[in-house]
Write a protein that holds these residues in place. Structure first.
Motif, PDB file in Angstrom:
ATOM      1  N   TYR A  38      80.603  37.200 -13.989  1.00  0.00           N
ATOM      2  CA  TYR A  38      80.715  38.651 -14.178  1.00  0.00           C
ATOM      3  C   TYR A  38      79.562  39.447 -13.553  1.00  0.00           C
ATOM      4  CZ  TYR A  38      84.306  37.336 -17.587  1.00  0.00           C
ATOM      5  OH  TYR A  38      85.418  36.820 -18.190  1.00  0.00           O
ATOM      6  N   SER A  39      79.082  38.953 -12.409  1.00  0.00           N
ATOM      7  CA  SER A  39      77.930  39.609 -11.784  1.00  0.00           C
ATOM      8  C   SER A  39      78.341  40.715 -10.813  1.00  0.00           C
ATOM      9  CB  SER A  39      77.087  38.568 -11.060  1.00  0.00           C
ATOM     10  OG  SER A  39      77.879  37.941 -10.070  1.00  0.00           O
ATOM     11  N   TYR A  40      79.637  41.010 -10.737  1.00  0.00           N
ATOM     12  CA  TYR A  40      80.099  42.081  -9.852  1.00  0.00           C
ATOM     13  C   TYR A  40      81.373  42.681 -10.429  1.00  0.00           C
ATOM     14  CZ  TYR A  40      83.750  38.855  -8.329  1.00  0.00           C
ATOM     15  OH  TYR A  40      84.828  38.008  -8.314  1.00  0.00           O
ATOM     16  N   ILE A  41      81.805  43.796  -9.843  1.00  0.00           N
ATOM     17  CA  ILE A  41      83.057  44.439 -10.247  1.00  0.00           C
ATOM     18  C   ILE A  41      84.099  44.136  -9.172  1.00  0.00           C
ATOM     19  CG2 ILE A  41      84.196  46.667 -10.656  1.00  0.00           C
ATOM     20  CD1 ILE A  41      82.118  46.338 -12.775  1.00  0.00           C
ATOM     21  N   PRO A  42      85.238  43.544  -9.551  1.00  0.00           N
ATOM     22  CA  PRO A  42      86.268  43.256  -8.549  1.00  0.00           C
ATOM     23  C   PRO A  42      86.781  44.551  -7.898  1.00  0.00           C
ATOM     24  CG  PRO A  42      86.814  42.258 -10.669  1.00  0.00           C
ATOM     25  CD  PRO A  42      85.663  43.179 -10.908  1.00  0.00           C
ATOM     26  N   LYS A  43      87.176  44.434  -6.652  1.00  0.00           N
ATOM     27  CA  LYS A  43      87.697  45.608  -5.942  1.00  0.00           C
ATOM     28  C   LYS A  43      88.996  45.246  -5.213  1.00  0.00           C
ATOM     29  CE  LYS A  43      83.033  47.036  -5.841  1.00  0.00           C
ATOM     30  NZ  LYS A  43      82.371  45.811  -6.266  1.00  0.00           N
ATOM     31  N   GLY A  44      89.749  46.256  -4.847  1.00  0.00           N
ATOM     32  CA  GLY A  44      90.946  46.014  -4.051  1.00  0.00           C
ATOM     33  C   GLY A  44      92.118  45.416  -4.811  1.00  0.00           C
ATOM     34  N   TYR A  45      92.091  45.463  -6.125  1.00  0.00           N
ATOM     35  CA  TYR A  45      93.204  44.918  -6.910  1.00  0.00           C
ATOM     36  C   TYR A  45      94.318  45.958  -7.024  1.00  0.00           C
ATOM     37  CZ  TYR A  45      90.408  47.566 -10.221  1.00  0.00           C
ATOM     38  OH  TYR A  45      89.669  48.556 -10.810  1.00  0.00           O
ATOM     39  N   LYS A  46      95.505  45.469  -7.393  1.00  0.00           N
ATOM     40  CA  LYS A  46      96.662  46.366  -7.559  1.00  0.00           C
ATOM     41  C   LYS A  46      97.017  46.477  -9.032  1.00  0.00           C
ATOM     42  CE  LYS A  46      99.003  47.340  -3.529  1.00  0.00           C
ATOM     43  NZ  LYS A  46      98.183  46.655  -2.510  1.00  0.00           N
ATOM     44  N   ILE A  47      97.346  47.668  -9.463  1.00  0.00           N
ATOM     45  CA  ILE A  47      97.771  47.866 -10.843  1.00  0.00           C
ATOM     46  C   ILE A  47      99.280  48.154 -10.833  1.00  0.00           C
ATOM     47  CG2 ILE A  47      97.469  49.263 -12.923  1.00  0.00           C
ATOM     48  CD1 ILE A  47      94.649  50.019 -11.722  1.00  0.00           C
ATOM     49  N   THR A  48     100.037  47.300 -11.521  1.00  0.00           N
ATOM     50  CA  THR A  48     101.489  47.488 -11.584  1.00  0.00           C
ATOM     51  C   THR A  48     101.803  48.892 -12.097  1.00  0.00           C
ATOM     52  OG1 THR A  48     101.336  45.302 -12.554  1.00  0.00           O
ATOM     53  CG2 THR A  48     103.556  46.205 -12.275  1.00  0.00           C
ATOM     54  N   SER A  49     102.657  49.602 -11.368  1.00  0.00           N
ATOM     55  CA  SER A  49     102.836  51.019 -11.722  1.00  0.00           C
ATOM     56  C   SER A  49     103.618  51.219 -13.009  1.00  0.00           C
ATOM     57  CB  SER A  49     103.508  51.753 -10.569  1.00  0.00           C
ATOM     58  OG  SER A  49     104.774  51.187 -10.345  1.00  0.00           O
ATOM     59  N   ASP A  50     104.320  50.172 -13.486  1.00  0.00           N
ATOM     60  CA  ASP A  50     105.046  50.367 -14.749  1.00  0.00           C
ATOM     61  C   ASP A  50     104.257  49.898 -15.974  1.00  0.00           C
ATOM     62  OD1 ASP A  50     105.239  47.704 -14.268  1.00  0.00           O
ATOM     63  OD2 ASP A  50     107.419  47.568 -14.555  1.00  0.00           O
ATOM     64  N   ALA A  51     102.982  49.611 -15.784  1.00  0.00           N
ATOM     65  CA  ALA A  51     102.156  49.223 -16.941  1.00  0.00           C
ATOM     66  C   ALA A  51     102.023  50.417 -17.897  1.00  0.00           C
ATOM     67  CB  ALA A  51     100.779  48.771 -16.474  1.00  0.00           C
ATOM     68  N   ALA A  52     101.995  50.113 -19.194  1.00  0.00           N
ATOM     69  CA  ALA A  52     101.866  51.184 -20.196  1.00  0.00           C
ATOM     70  C   ALA A  52     100.509  51.864 -20.066  1.00  0.00           C
ATOM     71  CB  ALA A  52     102.036  50.606 -21.602  1.00  0.00           C
ATOM     72  N   TYR A  53      99.502  51.075 -19.722  1.00  0.00           N
ATOM     73  CA  TYR A  53      98.180  51.636 -19.476  1.00  0.00           C
ATOM     74  C   TYR A  53      97.333  50.610 -18.724  1.00  0.00           C
ATOM     75  CZ  TYR A  53      96.778  48.894 -23.630  1.00  0.00           C
ATOM     76  OH  TYR A  53      96.565  47.881 -24.528  1.00  0.00           O
ATOM     77  N   PHE A  54      96.214  51.084 -18.160  1.00  0.00           N
ATOM     78  CA  PHE A  54      95.249  50.201 -17.514  1.00  0.00           C
ATOM     79  C   PHE A  54      93.924  50.316 -18.264  1.00  0.00           C
ATOM     80  CE2 PHE A  54      91.802  49.865 -14.193  1.00  0.00           C
ATOM     81  CZ  PHE A  54      91.849  48.486 -14.108  1.00  0.00           C
ATOM     82  N   HIS A  55      93.436  49.179 -18.750  1.00  0.00           N
ATOM     83  CA  HIS A  55      92.217  49.176 -19.564  1.00  0.00           C
ATOM     84  C   HIS A  55      91.052  48.571 -18.799  1.00  0.00           C
ATOM     85  CE1 HIS A  55      89.271  47.462 -22.366  1.00  0.00           C
ATOM     86  NE2 HIS A  55      89.698  48.301 -23.287  1.00  0.00           N
ATOM     87  N   TYR A  56      89.919  49.255 -18.843  1.00  0.00           N
ATOM     88  CA  TYR A  56      88.695  48.636 -18.310  1.00  0.00           C
ATOM     89  C   TYR A  56      87.466  49.091 -19.083  1.00  0.00           C
ATOM     90  CZ  TYR A  56      87.456  52.902 -15.604  1.00  0.00           C
ATOM     91  OH  TYR A  56      87.107  54.168 -15.216  1.00  0.00           O
ATOM     92  N   THR A  57      86.387  48.365 -18.864  1.00  0.00           N
ATOM     93  CA  THR A  57      85.106  48.668 -19.499  1.00  0.00           C
ATOM     94  C   THR A  57      84.263  49.388 -18.464  1.00  0.00           C
ATOM     95  OG1 THR A  57      85.354  46.490 -20.546  1.00  0.00           O
ATOM     96  CG2 THR A  57      83.248  47.616 -20.861  1.00  0.00           C
ATOM     97  N   THR A  58      83.837  50.619 -18.761  1.00  0.00           N
ATOM     98  CA  THR A  58      83.109  51.376 -17.727  1.00  0.00           C
ATOM     99  C   THR A  58      81.728  50.779 -17.439  1.00  0.00           C
ATOM    100  OG1 THR A  58      82.439  52.894 -19.477  1.00  0.00           O
ATOM    101  CG2 THR A  58      84.255  53.602 -18.044  1.00  0.00           C
ATOM    102  N   ASN A  59      81.103  50.227 -18.480  1.00  0.00           N
ATOM    103  CA  ASN A  59      79.776  49.640 -18.300  1.00  0.00           C
ATOM    104  C   ASN A  59      79.706  48.321 -19.065  1.00  0.00           C
ATOM    105  OD1 ASN A  59      76.796  49.996 -17.494  1.00  0.00           O
ATOM    106  ND2 ASN A  59      76.648  49.634 -19.705  1.00  0.00           N
ATOM    107  N   ASN A  60      79.373  47.259 -18.338  1.00  0.00           N
ATOM    108  CA  ASN A  60      79.345  45.945 -18.970  1.00  0.00           C
ATOM    109  C   ASN A  60      77.943  45.659 -19.508  1.00  0.00           C
ATOM    110  OD1 ASN A  60      82.190  44.882 -18.428  1.00  0.00           O
ATOM    111  ND2 ASN A  60      81.530  45.701 -16.454  1.00  0.00           N
ATOM    112  N   THR A  61      77.809  45.921 -20.766  1.00  0.00           N
ATOM    113  CA  THR A  61      76.546  45.915 -21.488  1.00  0.00           C
ATOM    114  C   THR A  61      75.777  44.608 -21.379  1.00  0.00           C
ATOM    115  OG1 THR A  61      77.979  47.021 -23.089  1.00  0.00           O
ATOM    116  CG2 THR A  61      75.674  46.755 -23.705  1.00  0.00           C
TER     117      THR A  61
END
Ligand SMILES: *Cc1c(COP(=O)(O)O)cnc(C)c1O
Length: 355
Positions: free
Chosen positions: A125-148
């Motif tokens: 977890y030493s970096y933030i992944p980039k270039g991923y795709k989020i399925t457009s029919d997902a109910a929501y997209f969850h992420y952590t803004t800052n990884n403590t």
């Protein structure tokens, strides 16, 4: 003099501690302690009302957003979010960027389908992944803004049509953002806004009430909104400490002003790390957190010696999380620049002796 670099619960402004202590003995010259009168009184209703309106003001929230103060810490939100937003046969998308995100994923799986769109587990977890795709029919997209724990931070808001849900526990109110882009935001109070025991939750009215599931009243956001975060007895003291911190933040100049200071503090520490041949930052440069700075030394004996030196100089809470090792220095809103200056001076002095 103690310099408190704890990751959470963590430093709050001195004046907040002073005012909170006064309110325990005599709240607003009432002769009553904040701990001994009913929550359904104008006295406490004003506390809750002002705290909610300060959140709206400081985050510049639009009229669709509802602010709640709820029990249970951020970990309760890991399941309360899917319970309210995710049907059993529906899909939610999650980004796996650290220990806290992983826990959120585990809980969500109890309520519906979960798609992990990307993970940085492969490199601890030493970096933030980039270039991923989020399925457009997902109910929501969850992420952590800052990884403590790991010391990474998302520096832009993902570009997607899917409703955004964010765990902002460790960087809420630390930087300017378009908070209106989010359908739901949650944050345990004990890192940047107040005392442990309360959660700040901001929800867009329009995403609630869509699941088929029956939701227990205490878990139902709509009920809490309807009752102004007083469905039952709220954690009155913890809410009061939030109010004092929010007032302090407003007086200090608000989110933009604190962001400037936070950038200065983190900049000083990262510059020191980048110039060092001894201390090594562990995360990808573009994903560095302004709140939690993680670094290591290449020799366990030296790590022990530096920790000892920190202890001797009153630098508290610099030991890294067991999953990463080394050091983690947390620079939340209330951390003064002066403490960071003293820490970096100590690092330089240590380096001179050990290279
Ligand atoms: C601290 C933290 C949590 C857990 O908070 P609790 O209030 O202890 O449940 C969750 N997410 C993040 C990002 C955190 O920093």
């Amino acid at each position: 003099m103690v310099h408190n670099f704890n990751a959470g619960p963590s430093i709050l402004p001195r004046e907040v501690f002073e005012e909170a202590s006064r309110a325990i003995l005599n709240f607003n010259d009432t002769g009553l302690s904040i701990l001994e009168f009913g929550h359904r009184t104008p006295l406490f209703e004003n506390v809750m009302g002002e705290a909610i309106s300060l959140v709206k003001e400081l985050m510049q929230l639009n009229a669709d957003k509802e602010v709640m103060f709820l029990h249970g810490g951020a970990s309760t939100q890991f399941f309360q979010v899917p319970m309210n937003l995710l049907d059993e046969d529906a899909l939610a998308a999650y980004l796996d960027c650290g220990i806290w995100g992983t826990k959120a994923i585990k809980e969500a799986k109890q309520f519906g389908h979960v798609e992990v769109v990307a993970s940085s587990k492969d490199r601890n977890y030493s970096y933030i992944p980039k270039g991923y795709k989020i399925t457009s029919d997902a109910a929501y997209f969850h992420y952590t803004t800052n990884n403590t724990v790991e010391g990474t931070q998302m520096h832009s808001i993902p570009d997607t049509v899917v409703p955004l849900v964010a765990d902002m526990s460790s960087d809420i109110l630390s930087r300017s953002m378009d908070f209106n882009r989010f359908s739901l935001i949650y944050a345990g109070a004990q890192k940047n806004i107040g005392a442990a025991g309360v959660n700040l939750v901001i929800a867009d009215k329009n995403i609630l009430g869509k699941t088929k599931r029956k939701i227990p009243s205490m878990m139902d956001y709509r009920q809490h909104i309807e009752h102004g975060s007083m469905l039952n007895t709220p954690p009155v003291f913890a809410v009061y400490v939030c109010l004092l911190t929010l007032r302090w933040l407003k007086k200090t100049g608000g989110v933009a002003a604190i962001e400037k200071l936070n950038r200065e503090k983190a900049g000083l520490l990262y510059d020191t790390l980048d110039a060092s041949t001894l201390f090594k930052p562990t995360v990808a440069k573009e994903d560095r957190s302004l709140m939690n700075v993680v670094f290591v030394l290449d020799d366990p004996e030296k790590e022990k010696a530096f920790l000892q030196l920190c202890k001797q100089e009153g630098m508290i809470g610099v030991k890294g999380h067991r999953s990463v090792g080394g050091f983690r220095v947390s620079l939340y809103n209330a951390m003064p620049l002066e403490s960071v200056k003293q820490l970096t001076a100590l690092m330089k002095a240590f380096e001179q002796r050990h290279v």
